[in-house]
Design a protein around this motif. Sequence first.
Motif, PDB file in Angstrom:
ATOM      1  N   ASN A   8      -1.680   9.434  -6.399  1.00 37.03           N
ATOM      2  CA  ASN A   8      -0.757   8.474  -5.815  1.00 37.03           C
ATOM      3  C   ASN A   8      -0.341   7.426  -6.854  1.00 37.03           C
ATOM      4  N   GLN A  34       2.144  -6.711   1.569  1.00 35.15           N
ATOM      5  CA  GLN A  34       3.435  -6.708   0.869  1.00 35.15           C
ATOM      6  C   GLN A  34       4.404  -7.690   1.521  1.00 35.15           C
ATOM      7  N   TRP A  89      -2.819   8.625   3.318  1.00 36.44           N
ATOM      8  CA  TRP A  89      -4.145   7.999   3.236  1.00 36.44           C
ATOM      9  C   TRP A  89      -5.030   8.468   4.385  1.00 36.44           C
ATOM     10  N   ILE A 138      -1.898  -2.939   4.104  1.00 38.18           N
ATOM     11  CA  ILE A 138      -1.186  -2.832   2.809  1.00 38.18           C
ATOM     12  C   ILE A 138       0.227  -3.382   2.979  1.00 38.18           C
ATOM     13  N   PHE A 192      10.317   5.941   6.799  1.00 38.39           N
ATOM     14  CA  PHE A 192       9.186   6.153   5.891  1.00 38.39           C
ATOM     15  C   PHE A 192       7.903   5.515   6.433  1.00 38.39           C
ATOM     16  N   ASN A 237       9.074  -2.639   6.768  1.00 40.77           N
ATOM     17  CA  ASN A 237       8.035  -1.674   6.369  1.00 40.77           C
ATOM     18  C   ASN A 237       6.752  -1.912   7.181  1.00 40.77           C
ATOM     19  N   GLN A 295       4.602  11.306  -1.353  1.00 46.64           N
ATOM     20  CA  GLN A 295       4.811   9.928  -0.872  1.00 46.64           C
ATOM     21  C   GLN A 295       5.499   9.112  -1.968  1.00 46.64           C
ATOM     22  N   GLN A 296       4.991   9.249  -3.178  1.00 43.33           N
ATOM     23  CA  GLN A 296       5.541   8.448  -4.269  1.00 43.33           C
ATOM     24  C   GLN A 296       6.879   8.992  -4.763  1.00 43.33           C
ATOM     25  N   THR A 352      -3.486   0.931   6.101  1.00 37.29           N
ATOM     26  CA  THR A 352      -2.121   0.949   5.551  1.00 37.29           C
ATOM     27  C   THR A 352      -1.280  -0.162   6.175  1.00 37.29           C
ATOM     28  N   PHE A 355      -4.249  -4.936  -2.029  1.00 35.84           N
ATOM     29  CA  PHE A 355      -3.475  -3.853  -2.660  1.00 35.84           C
ATOM     30  C   PHE A 355      -1.989  -4.150  -2.428  1.00 35.84           C
ATOM     31  N   MET A 397      10.473  -0.805  -2.913  1.00 37.27           N
ATOM     32  CA  MET A 397       9.739  -2.052  -2.758  1.00 37.27           C
ATOM     33  C   MET A 397       9.865  -2.960  -3.994  1.00 37.27           C
ATOM     34  N   ILE A 423       9.304   5.237  -2.515  1.00 39.17           N
ATOM     35  CA  ILE A 423       8.977   4.015  -1.782  1.00 39.17           C
ATOM     36  C   ILE A 423       8.836   2.799  -2.700  1.00 39.17           C
ATOM     37  N   ASN A 424       8.199   2.988  -3.830  1.00 43.21           N
ATOM     38  CA  ASN A 424       7.954   1.792  -4.637  1.00 43.21           C
ATOM     39  C   ASN A 424       9.154   1.361  -5.457  1.00 43.21           C
TER      40      ASN A 424
HETATM   41  O1  LIG Z   1       1.120   3.782   1.813  1.00 40.74           O
HETATM   42  C1  LIG Z   1       1.513   2.778   0.961  1.00 40.74           C
HETATM   43  C2  LIG Z   1       2.615   1.951   1.573  1.00 40.74           C
HETATM   44  O2  LIG Z   1       3.584   2.750   2.086  1.00 40.74           O
HETATM   45  C3  LIG Z   1       3.205   0.974   0.619  1.00 40.74           C
HETATM   46  O3  LIG Z   1       4.325   0.360   1.181  1.00 40.74           O
HETATM   47  C4  LIG Z   1       3.512   1.534  -0.752  1.00 40.74           C
HETATM   48  O4  LIG Z   1       3.892   0.517  -1.599  1.00 40.74           O
HETATM   49  C5  LIG Z   1       2.357   2.289  -1.330  1.00 40.74           C
HETATM   50  O5  LIG Z   1       2.658   2.849  -2.564  1.00 40.74           O
HETATM   51  C6  LIG Z   1       1.896   3.353  -0.387  1.00 40.74           C
HETATM   52  O6  LIG Z   1       0.838   4.056  -0.946  1.00 40.74           O
END
Ligand SMILES: O[C@H]1[C@H](O)[C@@H](O)[C@H](O)[C@@H](O)[C@H]1O
Length: 648
Positions: A552, A220, A529, A216, A520, A374, A336-337, A213, A95, A345, A341-342
């Motif tokens: 999400n 990344q 999550w 995750i 964050f 992160n 969260q979104q 997470t 992911f 990223m 955050i994205n």
């Molecule tokens: O928990 C995750 C995490 O924080 C990632 O860095 C982010 O890209 C995702 O969207 C998030 O759901």
Amino acid sequence: MSRKASENVEYTLRSLSSLMGERRRKQQEPDAASAAGERSLLAAAESSASLQSAGAGGGGVGDLERAARRQFQQDETPAFVYVVAVFSALGGFLFGYDTGVVSGAMLLLKRQLSLDALWQELLVSSTVGAAAVSALAGGALNGVFGRRAAILLASALFTAGSAVLAAANNKETLLAGRLVVGLGIGIASMTVPVYIAEVSPPNLRGRLVTINTLFITGGQFFASVVDGAFSYLQKDGWRYMLGLAAIPAVIQFFGFLFLPESPRWLIQKGQTQKARRILSQMRGNQTIDEEYDSIKNNIEEEEKEVGSAGPVICRMLSYPPTRRALIVGCGLQMFQQLSGINTIMYYSATILQMSGVEDDRLAIWLASVTAFTNFIFTLVGVWLVEKVGRRKLTFGSLAGTTVALLVLALGFLLSAQVSPRITFKPVAPSGQNSTCTRYSYCNDCMLDPDCGFCYRMNKSTVIDSSCVPVNKASTNEAAWGRCENETKFKTEEVFWAYNFCPTPYSWTALLGLILYLIFFAPGMGPMPWTVNSEIYPLWARSTGNACSSGINWIFNVLVSLTFLHTAEYLTYYGAFFLYAGFAGVGLLFIYGCLPETKGKKLEEIESLFDNRLCTCGASDSDEGRYIEYIRVKGSNYHLSDNDASDVE
Ligand SMILES: O[C@H]1[C@H](O)[C@@H](O)[C@H](O)[C@@H](O)[C@H]1O
């Protein structure tokens, strides 16, 4: 009393009460089963024998305590649970990898395939869009075929998608590959936390789900390193970036051929013998009778209470506690979104360029510093989750994130305000007028994706500045004029700024970015999550998680798709002020609506949603405390019907 000492007392009381509970259950079986799931760790079969001798032998509380300690030490979690959790969390890794790798790959792709802005957005967002759809559908998939089958399917999709991406020869095939990968991400994102929560012993549940997470963000980070490494391979470097994901996907697929189904799902499907076998494999030397009975009773009781007719989502919505849990779960994922955050990223390389990092490749490497921050701070979250609890961690994290967003916005605001003037208006060689040459300040030029800023420096002052069209094939140079040829203009001390303006305040945005990740990552990253894997009763868990994961992904796609346009309309600082506003509303939501689930038994978690929503703030003072009342009156005890914790 010191903290350590009070923890010891609490530990002793808890151990004692569990042991007492064990004795009572031995007398009253089988009705105690429903309350027993969370205590299974404490309840080894052998312990009741040692308890009998400790208690009845007149040794008193000292002996009981020793017996409790012995039992605690014996009840080690078998390594198998960790193996299962790590193999599942490979889904989290994929992911993270597939969502993270695309920003670096895009820098090469857009050049090699001459992708316009629409195609770039499509290739980034199609994956996330597909993930939203498959996360929502994943609930039914999980219900009918089981968690293991869903994870196997996700890893097969990851493998197939990565192979298509590595071999793609045109943008349409790339789009198809990104869609397939997205389907895998969606299924993995909703199934893995549910699966880990269902196989974990209760005392490790929060931590193990949070590790997903961590994977995750690890994915990344790894993606950003791969991006950096292959960015030197200008031709086809993106094939390796996008194709590499096939390796962990294949590993997960073969691993899961040998790993078991969730015992909970098996019990629900009536495959009780198999479920018992798997449960004892997962629990090592601990007795599984209680946990098994507890799951079974829960399923039966819930069916009686809520009924089993109609789609689960309708039952969830018409039953107040699950409806409230769903609002909290989805709300957390949405905020969260919405806190961006994205954007951070996906566009971190660009944000870094905006704040003054000129070189493409340097920006990619710095983006991996972003991803590393992160990742490391998610580790802090894994450590903190069982210490400070979910509620405080999430609230503190979002409060810091809000401040960081304000710093980020302020950085861009300051940069815009001292934005250099455009002093030189060159004429296009073709004679055609370009909109770029009409701008008066660098800031306006920067916000137009077709234009870039070309200038010289006199000490620290910008001189001879112009705004000219960007070379569509490489944003490192202009389409014409002084900044046309990268190697040439660099030797002549002419500078080119695409997406940023040279200002003395650029570092403020960089500071905001770092602060953002530090705050964050430990809370708002993993907690949505983790909390979602805990707050639903068993019958509603996969559907609840499907909905909240779907939310999400939907907000993920909305925020990342609209970022560049939002920045064009509201400017960059406007966009970050907007996210700060969303985060502020999120703070109110968390303060009012998120109950503490740390240290709570699963049955207690459901009852946290018995009351009207958004009354959590009022009961703040009690939050997170683990209190068990016991009355010890010597060795001759009589247990009330209330619970194992009520000991006389
Ligand atoms: O928990 C995750 C995490 O924080 C990632 O860095 C982010 O890209 C995702 O969207 C998030 O759901």
